[in-house]
Design an enzyme around this catalytic site. Structure first.
Site, mmCIF file in Angstrom:
data_model
loop_
_atom_site.group_PDB
_atom_site.id
_atom_site.type_symbol
_atom_site.label_atom_id
_atom_site.label_comp_id
_atom_site.label_asym_id
_atom_site.label_seq_id
_atom_site.Cartn_x
_atom_site.Cartn_y
_atom_site.Cartn_z
ATOM 1 N N ASP A 1 0.810 -1.222 0.000
ATOM 2 C CA ASP A 1 0.000 0.000 0.000
ATOM 3 C C ASP A 1 0.844 1.273 0.000
ATOM 4 O OD1 ASP A 1 0.897 -0.576 2.564
ATOM 5 O OD2 ASP A 1 -1.082 -0.947 3.381
ATOM 6 N N ASN B 1 -7.668 -3.420 14.278
ATOM 7 C CA ASN B 1 -9.053 -3.777 13.924
ATOM 8 C C ASN B 1 -9.093 -4.974 12.964
ATOM 9 O OD1 ASN B 1 -8.137 -2.656 11.569
ATOM 10 N ND2 ASN B 1 -9.549 -0.917 11.564
ATOM 11 N N HIS C 1 -7.294 -5.275 10.229
ATOM 12 C CA HIS C 1 -7.047 -4.971 8.812
ATOM 13 C C HIS C 1 -5.750 -5.595 8.311
ATOM 14 C CE1 HIS C 1 -4.899 -0.905 9.821
ATOM 15 N NE2 HIS C 1 -3.999 -1.804 9.529
ATOM 16 N N GLU D 1 -9.891 -2.248 5.417
ATOM 17 C CA GLU D 1 -10.525 -2.000 6.710
ATOM 18 C C GLU D 1 -11.764 -2.880 6.872
ATOM 19 O OE1 GLU D 1 -9.034 -0.223 8.802
ATOM 20 O OE2 GLU D 1 -8.141 1.576 7.949
HETATM 21 C C1 F6R Z 1 1.450 -1.755 6.178
HETATM 22 C C2 F6R Z 1 0.074 -2.234 6.230
HETATM 23 C C3 F6R Z 1 -0.708 -2.332 7.487
HETATM 24 C C4 F6R Z 1 0.125 -2.730 8.700
HETATM 25 C C5 F6R Z 1 -0.757 -2.790 9.954
HETATM 26 C C6 F6R Z 1 0.072 -3.088 11.188
HETATM 27 O O1 F6R Z 1 1.948 -1.772 4.847
HETATM 28 O O2 F6R Z 1 -0.451 -2.520 5.197
HETATM 29 O O3 F6R Z 1 -1.742 -3.253 7.312
HETATM 30 O O4 F6R Z 1 0.733 -3.959 8.467
HETATM 31 O O5 F6R Z 1 -1.403 -1.585 10.133
HETATM 32 O O6 F6R Z 1 0.922 -1.998 11.415
HETATM 33 P P1 F6R Z 1 2.038 -2.024 12.542
HETATM 34 O O7 F6R Z 1 3.042 -3.047 12.133
HETATM 35 O O8 F6R Z 1 2.624 -0.635 12.538
HETATM 36 O O9 F6R Z 1 1.357 -2.373 13.822
#
Ligand code: F6R
Length: 243
Positions: free
Chosen positions: A67, A136, A138, A143
Site C-alpha cells: 500500500d 481492527n 485490517h 478495513e
Molecule cells: C502496512 C500495512 C498495514 C500494517 C498494519 C500493522 O503496509 O499494510 O496493514 O501492516 O497496520 O501496522 P504495525 O506493524 O505498525 O502495527
C-alpha cells in the site's frame, strides 16, 4: 495455518527474516510482497545484516508493496516509498527498478489502481507476501467491511487507523485520509503468506482474525482460508489465543 510462537519482538523478527531469506535462497528471482509499519522493521534489519555478511543476494528479487498513502510524494518521510528505501531498498543490492509501490501521487484513483494491478500481474504474482495485522484486524489498508474479492483500490482510512498511524505524523491533521492498497483478492492470490505480529495490544486482533469466524468485519480472518499461511507472533500477541 502454521503459528510460530516467538519469545519477543527480536525473536519474531529473526524467525520472520529466516522465512523471507529461505524464499530468496530457494528462488533468487522471487517476487516478494512487502509491508510497512512498525512490525516488520526488525525483520528488514535482520535481512540487511545477513546481506552485509554476504549471506543474501537481492539482485534478482522483485518486490511489490501492499500500500501507499494517497497524496504523499516519495520524498515525504511518511510515505511508504520512503519507508521501504530507508529500511531495506537502499541497504541491499536490490534493483530499484524492480521495487514497486502504488503511486500515491496519481490523483485519479481508478487509474492509480489499474496501473498497480497491471504491475502485479506483469511480475507474475507474488511468491511470498509479508503482512502485518492492524488492531481492527485490517491487512494492507483493507478495513473492516471490505469485500473479499477486491484487487488494488482506494480506501478511506478508519478513525482507528488514523489514530494508530498518528504517531508517525506531526499531528492527526497531517495523517492522509486515503490510501491505495492491494485488495484481499490480490493478497489471497500470493503463493505463500507470512504474517508478523507483536505486542499485547494486538492480542484481541490475533484472536479474532485467526480463531474467530471468517468475516469481512475482521479482514485478516480471510487468511484462515489460504492454504499456505505462516504466522510469526510473539507471546504477548498470542496471549489471548487458545494454544
Ligand atoms: C502496512 C500495512 C498495514 C500494517 C498494519 C500493522 O503496509 O499494510 O496493514 O501492516 O497496520 O501496522 P504495525 O506493524 O505498525 O502495527
Amino acid at each position: 495455518m502454521r503459528i510460530y510462537r516467538a519469545k519477543d519482538y527480536n525473536d519474531m523478527s529473526r524467525k520472520a527474516a529466516n522465512i523471507i531469506s529461505a524464499q530468496i535462497i530457494m528462488k533468487p528471482d522471487c517476487v516478494l510482497g512487502l509491508a510497512t509499519g512498525s512490525t516488520p522493521i526488525g525483520a528488514y534489519r535482520q535481512l540487511v545484516e545477513w546481506y552485509n555478511k554476504g549471506d543474501l543476494d537481492f539482485s534478482e528479487v522483485t518486490t511489490v508493496n501492499l500500500d501507499e498513502y494517497k497524496g504523499l510524494p516519495k520524498e515525504n518521510e511518511q510515505s511508504y516509498y520512503y519507508f521501504m528505501n530507508e529500511n531495506l531498498f537502499s541497504k541491499v543490492n536490490i534493483d530499484k527498478s524492480r521495487t514497486y509501490l502504488p503511486d500515491g501521487m496519481i490523483e485519479d484513483s481508478d487509474e492509480a489502481c489499474r496501473r498497480y494491478n497491471e504491475i502485479i500481474h506483469s511480475v507474475g504474482g507474488v511468491d511470498l507476501q509479508l503482512l502485518g495485522l492492524g488492531h481492527n484486524g485490517h491487512i494492507g489498508f483493507n478495513e473492516p467491511g471490505i469485500a473479499f474479492e477486491t484487487e488494488t483500490h482506494c480506501v478511506s482510512l478508519s478513525e482507528r487507523t488514523i489514530k494508530a498511524n498518528m504517531r508517525f505524523f506531526v499531528s492527526e491533521r497531517h495523517v492522509p485520509r486515503q490510501a491505495y492498497t492491494m485488495g484481499i483478492k490480490t493478497i489471497m492470490s500470493a503463493h505463500k503468506i507470512l504474517v508478523v505480529i507483536s505486542g499485547e495490544d494486538k492480542a484481541d486482533a490475533v484472536q479474532q482474525a485467526f480463531f474467530g469466524p471468517v468475516t469481512p468485519q475482521v479482514p485478516g480472518s480471510i487468511l484462515q482460508l489460504h492454504n499456505d499461511v505462516t504466522i510469526v507472533a510473539d507471546e504477548a500477541a498470542l496471549s489471548k489465543c487458545p494454544l
